[in-house]
Design an enzyme around this catalytic site. Structure first.
Site, mmCIF file in Angstrom:
data_model
loop_
_atom_site.group_PDB
_atom_site.id
_atom_site.type_symbol
_atom_site.label_atom_id
_atom_site.label_comp_id
_atom_site.label_asym_id
_atom_site.label_seq_id
_atom_site.Cartn_x
_atom_site.Cartn_y
_atom_site.Cartn_z
ATOM 1 N N ASN A 135 0.867 -1.183 0.000
ATOM 2 C CA ASN A 135 0.000 0.000 0.000
ATOM 3 C C ASN A 135 0.902 1.230 0.000
ATOM 4 O O ASN A 135 1.470 1.587 1.022
ATOM 5 C CB ASN A 135 -0.902 -0.038 1.243
ATOM 6 C CG ASN A 135 -1.791 1.191 1.337
ATOM 7 O OD1 ASN A 135 -1.837 2.020 0.425
ATOM 8 N ND2 ASN A 135 -2.496 1.317 2.460
ATOM 9 N N LYS A 188 0.048 4.198 -0.269
ATOM 10 C CA LYS A 188 -0.636 5.357 0.316
ATOM 11 C C LYS A 188 -0.436 6.577 -0.603
ATOM 12 O O LYS A 188 -0.349 6.406 -1.823
ATOM 13 C CB LYS A 188 -0.154 5.602 1.748
ATOM 14 C CG LYS A 188 -0.237 4.310 2.590
ATOM 15 C CD LYS A 188 -0.040 4.511 4.057
ATOM 16 C CE LYS A 188 -0.161 3.165 4.767
ATOM 17 N NZ LYS A 188 -0.057 3.259 6.210
ATOM 18 N N HIS A 222 -9.363 1.086 4.891
ATOM 19 C CA HIS A 222 -8.096 1.304 5.587
ATOM 20 C C HIS A 222 -8.320 2.215 6.798
ATOM 21 O O HIS A 222 -9.166 3.121 6.750
ATOM 22 C CB HIS A 222 -7.071 1.920 4.632
ATOM 23 C CG HIS A 222 -5.692 1.883 5.202
ATOM 24 N ND1 HIS A 222 -5.242 2.818 6.102
ATOM 25 C CD2 HIS A 222 -4.677 0.994 5.043
ATOM 26 C CE1 HIS A 222 -4.006 2.512 6.465
ATOM 27 N NE2 HIS A 222 -3.642 1.408 5.840
ATOM 28 N N GLU A 272 -6.755 4.652 7.827
ATOM 29 C CA GLU A 272 -6.613 6.082 7.517
ATOM 30 C C GLU A 272 -7.901 6.623 6.902
ATOM 31 O O GLU A 272 -8.293 7.770 7.161
ATOM 32 C CB GLU A 272 -5.395 6.289 6.600
ATOM 33 C CG GLU A 272 -4.096 6.090 7.380
ATOM 34 C CD GLU A 272 -2.958 5.462 6.603
ATOM 35 O OE1 GLU A 272 -2.981 5.475 5.360
ATOM 36 O OE2 GLU A 272 -2.033 4.930 7.264
ATOM 37 N N GLU A 286 -5.082 -4.993 10.415
ATOM 38 C CA GLU A 286 -4.045 -3.988 10.638
ATOM 39 C C GLU A 286 -4.325 -3.253 11.948
ATOM 40 O O GLU A 286 -5.122 -2.294 11.969
ATOM 41 C CB GLU A 286 -4.041 -2.973 9.496
ATOM 42 C CG GLU A 286 -3.816 -3.582 8.135
ATOM 43 C CD GLU A 286 -3.289 -2.545 7.147
ATOM 44 O OE1 GLU A 286 -2.136 -2.697 6.743
ATOM 45 O OE2 GLU A 286 -3.995 -1.589 6.820
ATOM 46 N N GLY A 336 2.732 2.291 10.713
ATOM 47 C CA GLY A 336 3.663 3.411 10.574
ATOM 48 C C GLY A 336 4.390 3.782 11.857
ATOM 49 O O GLY A 336 4.998 4.844 11.950
ATOM 50 N N SER A 389 3.756 -2.107 10.196
ATOM 51 C CA SER A 389 5.210 -2.133 10.408
ATOM 52 C C SER A 389 5.862 -3.470 10.025
ATOM 53 O O SER A 389 6.796 -3.926 10.677
ATOM 54 C CB SER A 389 5.554 -1.759 11.856
ATOM 55 O OG SER A 389 5.114 -0.430 12.130
HETATM 56 O O1 LIG Z 1 -1.135 0.731 6.761
HETATM 57 C C1 LIG Z 1 -0.375 -0.144 6.388
HETATM 58 C C2 LIG Z 1 -0.655 -0.886 5.146
HETATM 59 O O2 LIG Z 1 -1.936 -0.640 4.680
HETATM 60 C C3 LIG Z 1 0.852 -0.470 7.124
HETATM 61 O O3 LIG Z 1 1.712 0.595 7.057
HETATM 62 P P1 LIG Z 1 3.226 0.424 7.569
HETATM 63 O O4 LIG Z 1 3.725 -0.875 6.960
HETATM 64 O O5 LIG Z 1 3.942 1.621 7.063
HETATM 65 O O6 LIG Z 1 3.154 0.329 9.065
#
Ligand SMILES: O=C(CO)COP(=O)(O)O
Length: 247
Positions: free
Chosen positions: A10, A12, A94, A96, A164, A170, A210
């Site tokens: 992803n 983003k 997601h 976010e 997740e 992150g 992560s």
């Molecule tokens: O949100 C994520 C994948 O959709 C995970 O993000 P990170 O791998 O940067 O922690």
């Protein structure tokens, strides 16, 4: 049970033309295990460019879409448009989108249902916040998020679940393999009980939060972890190692 390992990247809201051509080269060079399904989640504006430049063996996903085919919804894109440019997947729900853009369980479920009807495959994301985990509510939250989707769809064959935990996204704070396995197992059991055993046994559940080249192997060894949804590390060459975590 034959659940094919599935690793999503992803991106983003990251990448420009230059960085994307570097990532495309990394993916083309691989080598990527043929036993893993690979899907890259690309910002909408670059979807067609990436689809055109990657081999067909690598799938491409949009990171969001709306819940109807077309109409007066300024700024949105529909599953039909995503299909129209040869892209077969979409990431929905997601954290976010849920947290920053206020998407509710209900809206996400409607989006999942419409995307499937339009012929897309869906990575549906769920996960608890730190507060919810510390309050002992992890299962309650992920079951609630899953149940909302289950209320709108019957056929799960084109759905991948991405678990997740929000506190792991992150942050560099990965769930331990045991923590992740525990939730994945509970989710599979939920599907067995509330949908049916076939779906429970066949649905693929990715872990996200992560994930790196360094921690992916131990996570991949857990019996109910069927792949990853990778954020930050999907922009780097180590993504290849994560794709190959389960050999
Ligand atoms: O949100 C994520 C994948 O959709 C995970 O993000 P990170 O791998 O940067 O922690």
């Amino acid at each position: 049970m034959g659940r094919k390992f599935v690793v999503g990247g992803n991106w983003k809201m990251n990448g420009d033309k230059k960085q994307i051509s570097e990532i495309i080269n990394t993916l083309k060079t691989g080598p990527l295990s043929p036993n893993t399904e690979v899907i890259v989640g690309v910002p909408a504006i670059y979807l067609e460019h990436v689809r055109t430049n990657l081999p067909q063996s690598i799938e491409v996903a949009a990171q969001n879409c709306y819940k109807v085919p077309k109409g007066a919804f300024t700024g949105e894109i529909s599953p039909a448009m995503i299909k129209d440019i040869g892209v077969n997947w979409v990431i929905l729900g997601h954290s976010e989108r849920r947290q920053i853009f206020g998407e509710t369980d209900e809206l996400i479920a409607e989006k999942v249902a419409h995307a499937l009807e339009a012929g897309l495959k869906v990575i549906a994301c769920i996960g608890e916040t730190l507060e919810e985990r510390e309050g002992g509510k992890t299962e309650e939250v992920v079951f609630r998020q899953t149940k909302a989707i289950a209320g709108k769809i019957k056929d799960w064959s084109n759905v991948v679940i991405a678990y997740e935990p929000v506190w792991a996204i992150g942050t560099g704070k990965t769930a331990t393999p045991q923590q992740a396995q525990e939730v994945h197992k509970a989710l599979r059991q939920w599907f067995c009980t509330h949908v049916n055993a076939d779906v429970g046994n066949s649905i693929r559940i990715q872990y996200g939060g992560s994930v790196t080249g360094a921690n992916c192997k131990e996570l991949a060894a857990q019996p109910d972890i069927d792949g990853f949804l990778v954020g930050g590390a999907s922009l780097k060459p180590e993504f290849v190692n994560i794709v190959n975590a389960k050999q």
